[in-house]
Design a protein around this motif. Structure first.
Motif, mmCIF file in Angstrom:
data_model
loop_
_atom_site.group_PDB
_atom_site.id
_atom_site.type_symbol
_atom_site.label_atom_id
_atom_site.label_comp_id
_atom_site.label_asym_id
_atom_site.label_seq_id
_atom_site.Cartn_x
_atom_site.Cartn_y
_atom_site.Cartn_z
ATOM 1 N N ARG A 84 0.866 -1.166 0.000
ATOM 2 C CA ARG A 84 0.000 0.000 0.000
ATOM 3 C C ARG A 84 0.911 1.227 0.000
ATOM 4 N NH1 ARG A 84 -3.262 -3.611 -0.954
ATOM 5 N NH2 ARG A 84 -5.295 -3.833 0.028
ATOM 6 N N VAL A 86 1.366 4.544 1.081
ATOM 7 C CA VAL A 86 0.707 5.346 2.120
ATOM 8 C C VAL A 86 1.714 6.183 2.906
ATOM 9 C CG1 VAL A 86 -0.690 5.224 4.231
ATOM 10 C CG2 VAL A 86 -1.067 3.549 2.414
ATOM 11 N N TYR A 105 -5.202 4.249 13.823
ATOM 12 C CA TYR A 105 -4.215 4.535 12.784
ATOM 13 C C TYR A 105 -4.883 5.395 11.719
ATOM 14 C CZ TYR A 105 -1.871 3.635 8.359
ATOM 15 O OH TYR A 105 -1.284 3.781 7.139
ATOM 16 N N GLN A 109 -3.354 7.529 1.393
ATOM 17 C CA GLN A 109 -2.947 6.602 0.330
ATOM 18 C C GLN A 109 -3.151 7.273 -1.030
ATOM 19 O OE1 GLN A 109 -3.681 1.930 -1.012
ATOM 20 N NE2 GLN A 109 -4.368 2.631 0.973
ATOM 21 N N HIS A 120 -5.881 -8.261 0.045
ATOM 22 C CA HIS A 120 -5.451 -8.917 1.281
ATOM 23 C C HIS A 120 -6.565 -8.827 2.319
ATOM 24 C CE1 HIS A 120 -3.455 -4.888 2.764
ATOM 25 N NE2 HIS A 120 -4.744 -4.874 2.939
ATOM 26 N N HIS A 122 -7.161 -8.777 6.824
ATOM 27 C CA HIS A 122 -6.523 -8.729 8.141
ATOM 28 C C HIS A 122 -7.559 -8.559 9.235
ATOM 29 C CE1 HIS A 122 -6.954 -4.507 7.124
ATOM 30 N NE2 HIS A 122 -6.041 -4.594 6.178
ATOM 31 N N ARG A 128 -12.120 4.064 4.441
ATOM 32 C CA ARG A 128 -11.443 5.029 3.576
ATOM 33 C C ARG A 128 -12.341 6.215 3.354
ATOM 34 N NH1 ARG A 128 -7.728 1.589 2.906
ATOM 35 N NH2 ARG A 128 -8.859 -0.134 3.788
ATOM 36 N N HIS A 161 -9.879 -7.282 0.576
ATOM 37 C CA HIS A 161 -10.079 -5.953 -0.007
ATOM 38 C C HIS A 161 -8.878 -5.524 -0.824
ATOM 39 C CE1 HIS A 161 -8.302 -5.289 3.980
ATOM 40 N NE2 HIS A 161 -7.721 -4.214 3.472
ATOM 41 N N HIS A 163 -7.783 -2.113 -3.799
ATOM 42 C CA HIS A 163 -8.187 -0.795 -4.298
ATOM 43 C C HIS A 163 -7.537 -0.521 -5.639
ATOM 44 C CE1 HIS A 163 -8.813 -0.511 -0.022
ATOM 45 N NE2 HIS A 163 -7.515 -0.515 0.200
ATOM 46 N N ASP A 176 -6.974 6.544 4.887
ATOM 47 C CA ASP A 176 -7.261 5.236 5.468
ATOM 48 C C ASP A 176 -7.395 5.412 6.977
ATOM 49 O OD1 ASP A 176 -6.819 3.701 3.063
ATOM 50 O OD2 ASP A 176 -4.670 3.948 3.376
ATOM 51 N N LEU A 178 -7.820 2.957 10.417
ATOM 52 C CA LEU A 178 -7.835 1.565 10.895
ATOM 53 C C LEU A 178 -7.729 1.498 12.417
ATOM 54 C CD1 LEU A 178 -5.921 1.448 8.037
ATOM 55 C CD2 LEU A 178 -6.149 -0.977 8.561
ATOM 56 N N ILE A 180 -5.800 -0.670 13.752
ATOM 57 C CA ILE A 180 -4.668 -1.607 13.826
ATOM 58 C C ILE A 180 -3.886 -1.491 15.144
ATOM 59 C CG2 ILE A 180 -2.982 -0.216 12.518
ATOM 60 C CD1 ILE A 180 -2.425 -2.904 11.018
#
Ligand code: 1HN
Length: 375
Positions: A84, A86, A105, A109, A120, A122, A128, A161, A163, A176, A178, A180
């Protein structure tokens, strides 16, 4: 030394740990340390603060400063190399966990027309928010979602997902968001690359918007048992229209102005179990009162300009800027010097706070409900 660290946590308040160091205690602490143990009274006041003490600081990330660096990444790395492409936002108080605020997070991007980033999945949940460009799309579990400016799309945890930007489009930049850092703090993060690197589109384009996107209507065959919203995309036009209609007949909240939450149409709850989102309208001349609550918040200015005071610090923002409000930080927003609406997109960990029973809020009582600002 254990003794020194401990001394700073002493409090001369009944019911709080307050044990003075002695040579005997220092020796005792060392013996415990050898056994991977410790005396609770040496840390109790630190691990049980009277109220939340965020390590995160309020930050404003100005788009006019960041944009050229985000575009520069296009020349420096490909999506294939980077996975990605970013530039992430790093709170000065949270550098060790790559968080923008709290356990959230955020990053910017960038993708050129004709580019795609591989599929991928996760454990982290993501969203977004489209900042600029045309032709962007996201594919989530076989559902292709076309994206325009100020649209907001979900990529919930566990979904495949990817993009891209259509060849007919223009360079696109999106934020983005997240959870995370939270997932990593919970030590629950898994990650997988799609075996084919790209996934098949198995549904008509934008089908979930067609099925779930009608205001006040629910499909008869609306089967959905996932823990996240089936409406993966929330478009800007209907969102702004909804806020405008709401503002026509309501004063909204003295603390938030006219605010609407993006919700799961199945149950009215937050869009994902760990991340909630809202759009807030501040009318020309509007100035909200200060309050604070638990939860970490990342704002993006979707429209207009104005300023916010966060823990006594003033931040002047304009369209596309991003700023954060740490947990339990007093904050108030102002659109007082503009003749146009201001709209703030926001995502947060509020669903976590609510579902774990950790939500609390408080209005600023002093000074007519407004902070004295510096900066
Ligand atoms: C991720 O999956 C994306 O799918 C963007 O575009 C940023 C940052 C950390 C972890 C996963 C994406 C991410 C990310």
């Amino acid at each position: 030394m254990a003794g020194n660290t401990y001394d700073s946590y002493r409090e001369s308040v009944a019911g709080r740990a307050n044990v003075a160091d002695t040579p005997a205690l220092a020796a005792y602490y060392q013996q415990l340390e050898q056994l991977d143990a410790g005396a609770l009274w040496t840390v109790a006041n630190k691990i049980e603060p009277w109220q939340p003490k965020s390590e995160s600081v309020p930050v404003l990330w100005r788009y006019r400063d960041l944009r050229e660096h985000v575009l520069r990444a296009v020349e420096l790395v490909t999506p294939e190399q980077a996975g990605r492409r970013v530039v992430y936002l790093n709170n000065p108080g949270r550098r060790e966990v790559s968080a923008a605020v709290g356990w959230l997070y955020s990053g910017l991007q960038v993708m050129n027309p004709g580019e795609a980033a591989s599929a991928h999945s996760h454990s982290a949940s993501a969203l977004r928010f489209i900042m600029e460009g045309t032709g962007a799309y996201t594919i989530v579990d076989g559902h292709k979602v076309m994206l325009g400016k100020n649209d907001f799309v979900l990529t919930p945890n566990g979904t495949w997902h990817e993009h891209g930007v259509a060849a007919y489009g223009t360079p696109c930049i999106w934020q983005d968001g997240l959870d995370i850092p939270l997932v990593n703090a919970m030590e629950a993060g898994f990650y997988a690359v799609h075996p084919d690197l790209q996934q098949a589109i198995t549904h008509p384009v934008d089908d979930l918007t067609a099925i779930w996107g009608a205001k006040g209507l629910h499909p008869q065959k609306g089967d959905w048992d996932k823990r996240y919203s089936p409406l993966f995309k929330y478009e800007w036009e209907p969102t702004y229209e909804a806020l405008t209609q709401y503002a026509r007949v309501s004063d909204g909240s003295p603390f938030d102005g006219v605010l609407m939450n993006y919700v799961n149409p199945v149950n009215g709850g937050p869009v994902m179990p760990t991340i909630g989102a809202s759009m807030q309208l501040l009318r020309p001349g509007e100035k909200t009162r200060a309050h604070r609550h638990t939860g970490s918040f990342i704002y993006q200015v979707a429209k207009g300009s104005g300023c916010s005071i966060i823990n006594g610090q003033r931040f002047e923002w304009t369209e596309r800027d991003i700023f954060c409000v740490p947990s339990w930080a007093f904050h108030e927003h102002s659109n007082a010097s503009s003749s146009d609406d201001a709209c703030l997109f926001c995502f947060s960990d509020l669903p976590v706070m609510h579902s774990l029973g950790l939500y609390r809020e408080e209005a600023l009582a002093e000074n007519g409900g407004h902070q004295v600002a510096s900066g």
